[in-house]
Scaffold this motif. Structure first.
Motif, PDB file in Angstrom:
ATOM      1  N   PHE A  89      10.692 -11.147  24.309  1.00 15.52           N
ATOM      2  CA  PHE A  89       9.783 -11.396  25.435  1.00 15.52           C
ATOM      3  C   PHE A  89       9.113 -12.760  25.281  1.00 15.52           C
ATOM      4  N   LYS A  90       8.612 -13.031  24.096  1.00 13.81           N
ATOM      5  CA  LYS A  90       7.944 -14.314  23.845  1.00 13.81           C
ATOM      6  C   LYS A  90       8.914 -15.487  23.957  1.00 13.81           C
ATOM      7  N   LEU A  91      10.171 -15.256  23.590  1.00 13.15           N
ATOM      8  CA  LEU A  91      11.171 -16.311  23.661  1.00 13.15           C
ATOM      9  C   LEU A  91      11.488 -16.694  25.102  1.00 13.15           C
ATOM     10  N   PRO A 120       0.485 -18.802  27.579  1.00 15.78           N
ATOM     11  CA  PRO A 120      -0.186 -19.688  26.611  1.00 15.78           C
ATOM     12  C   PRO A 120      -0.511 -19.009  25.296  1.00 15.78           C
ATOM     13  N   ASN A 121      -0.507 -17.672  25.269  1.00 13.23           N
ATOM     14  CA  ASN A 121      -0.828 -16.942  24.041  1.00 13.23           C
ATOM     15  C   ASN A 121      -0.278 -15.532  24.142  1.00 13.23           C
ATOM     16  N   TYR A 122      -0.140 -14.894  22.973  1.00  9.56           N
ATOM     17  CA  TYR A 122       0.312 -13.507  22.884  1.00  9.56           C
ATOM     18  C   TYR A 122      -0.412 -12.857  21.709  1.00  9.56           C
ATOM     19  N   ASP A 123      -0.494 -11.545  21.742  1.00 11.35           N
ATOM     20  CA  ASP A 123      -1.035 -10.788  20.611  1.00 11.35           C
ATOM     21  C   ASP A 123      -2.394 -11.314  20.168  1.00 11.35           C
ATOM     22  N   VAL A 124      -3.306 -11.455  21.116  1.00 16.51           N
ATOM     23  CA  VAL A 124      -4.622 -12.000  20.791  1.00 16.51           C
ATOM     24  C   VAL A 124      -5.459 -11.034  19.954  1.00 16.51           C
ATOM     25  N   GLY A 128       0.503  -7.133  17.020  1.00 14.91           N
ATOM     26  CA  GLY A 128       1.945  -7.144  17.201  1.00 14.91           C
ATOM     27  C   GLY A 128       2.453  -7.077  18.625  1.00 14.91           C
ATOM     28  N   GLY A 129       1.615  -6.777  19.589  1.00 17.10           N
ATOM     29  CA  GLY A 129       2.061  -6.669  20.978  1.00 17.10           C
ATOM     30  C   GLY A 129       2.015  -7.998  21.706  1.00 17.10           C
ATOM     31  N   ILE A 130       1.806  -7.938  23.017  1.00 16.56           N
ATOM     32  CA  ILE A 130       1.840  -9.161  23.837  1.00 16.56           C
ATOM     33  C   ILE A 130       0.543  -9.395  24.608  1.00 16.56           C
TER      34      ILE A 130
END
Length: 443
Positions: free
Chosen positions: A236-238, A243-247, A251-253
């Protein structure tokens, strides 16, 4: 002889351009935008050196370039590069280069940086698109019979509305039985969906943000026990450009972004989820840590509209399928915390249900109404579920055909107005409603 040489030279040049274009699998796509940088994404068919060049439309002679990057097999030949020479409030044209050759496109390649309006003017007008449930047929892996996906021209209709950005609300691709048990399968499905021809113009000139739901996370109704959940997060991140994930560092998005004076809270309703069928202990869809982060972040926000994006419906009172009502205790905790903290301006955005509808919850005269806008489906099979047991539904907003939303926010800083427009596949308006920010405040 000279004429023949000129023609031969033109053929060689043309061949170089076609060769560069042939190496592009999907994209380019514009990801997040800030005042000082913008993410640019592309996928090639094999290992290739790529970079982007860009310039301010008002000053085309001054060109800038991203770093060069060689795509690799292990990353699905994806490149994510940063345009870091932008200035606030500008519109830019960009060009893609593959192995040093410019890849031609017959549609605009453009992006914009966000406006520096604070302490200067009222916030700018904002237009953004929303939608969910995007299925692209691939016969050899689909179930027998009529294809589940159709009317891909909807992406061209969204592109023609020229939104500032699009927020994809989950099920942005549909993993099949052959896909979700291997990284190879994930990469194939994301690549296949992203390569749809009708999608390319929209990707190229509209900034894109996304959350997921079960079908771009794993099997139908997948939860936190899914063995490939970390692979799901990686892919998903790829393929997306948030601008950010897993804040919350779990481990999630889960993520967040801003556009003008609007704040967007991107939630993960899969990674931490209890099985829909497990009633042996505490049941959660988002998890306490994610909810507590959300309440804290909402409390810090001064946005007139605080959009909370979730893969599934939040306010629907009918406990069915996968809406939040089947996790009643956790949903009550979330809504009580919003009221306890006196957070104003909250609007939920979600998809999943294969129909569109607006819910409105107002528990008493002392609180403002909470809204939940469900927008579905883009190309996956649609239904005409009327949500008859949903006491919060606005009946006139139920849409049982392929559709998308364009949300417009305009007006002075202290008098912002949200206009919701729902359109059919061809871009024809189905319904519209307005919500004033001043009506989403406590008395």
């Amino acid at each position: 002889m000279k004429k023949k040489l000129i023609i031969l030279g033109l053929i060689l040049i043309t061949n170089c351009v076609v060769f560069a274009q042939d190496l592009v699998q999907s994209g380019p796509m514009v990801g997040y935008s800030t005042m000082r940088e913008v993410l640019l994404w592309v996928q090639t068919t094999k290992a290739a050196e790529v970079h982007f060049e860009y310039y301010d439309k008002a000053q085309p002679k001054q060109r800038f370039s991203t770093q060069k990057y060689t795509t690799t097999f292990d990353k699905a030949f994806v490149a994510k590069l940063i345009a870091d020479q932008v200035l606030p409030g500008k519109k830019y044209v960009y060009e893609l280069f593959v192995n040093g050759k410019k890849a031609q496109k017959n549609y605009p390649l453009e992006f914009q940086s966000q406006t520096l309006w604070q302490w200067r003017t009222d916030p700018p007008e904002v237009n953004f698109a929303i939608g969910s449930c995007s299925y692209v047929n691939e016969e050899r892996f689909d179930r027998p019979g009529k294809g589940y996906g159709s009317e891909y021209e909807i992406f061209e209709s969204i592109h023609n509305k020229k939104p500032d950005f699009m927020l994809w609300l989950g099920d942005n691709t549909y993993l099949r039985e052959a896909d979700w048990n291997s990284r190879t399968g994930f990469l194939h499905r994301y690549t296949h969906t992203r390569s749809l021809p009708e999608l390319q113009p929209l990707l190229a000139s509209t900034h894109n943000y996304a959350i997921w739901d079960d079908h771009d996370y794993g099997p139908n109704n997948a939860d936190g026990s899914f063995a490939m959940k970390n692979t799901a997060s990686e892919i998903f991140k790829l393929f997306w450009g948030n601008p950010n994930y897993d804040v919350i560092n779990k481990g999630g998005i889960t993520g967040y972004f801003e556009w003008a004076d609007l704040h967007f809270f991107l939630l993960d309703n899969r990674y931490y989820r209890t099985s829909n069928n497990n009633y042996t202990g505490e049941r959660e869809m988002l998890g306490k840590e994610q909810i507590d982060w959300l309440i804290n972040a909402l409390s810090s926000s001064n946005a007139p509209f605080k959009f909370v994006a979730v893969g599934g419906q939040v306010l629907n009172s009918e406990a069915m399928y996968e809406n939040y009502a089947i996790f009643a205790k956790e949903r009550e905790y979330l809504l009580e915390k919003i009221r306890e903290a006196k957070i104003e301006g909250v609007i939920f955005l979600d998809g999943d249900r294969h129909h569109t509808g607006l819910s409105r919850m107002k528990e008493s005269n002392d609180v403002y109404p909470l809204y939940d806008l469900t927008c579905s489906s883009l190309t996956a099979g649609s239904n005409n579920n009327q949500e008859k047991l949903n006491v919060y539904r606005l009946k006139e907003t139920i849409v049982g055909q392929h559709n998308f939303g364009i949300l417009n926010v305009s007006g002075p800083r202290k008098e912002r107005v949200l206009k919701i427009n729902i359109f059919d596949t061809n871009g024809k308006e189905i319904w519209t409603k307005e919500i004033k920010a001043t009506d989403l405040k406590y008395k």
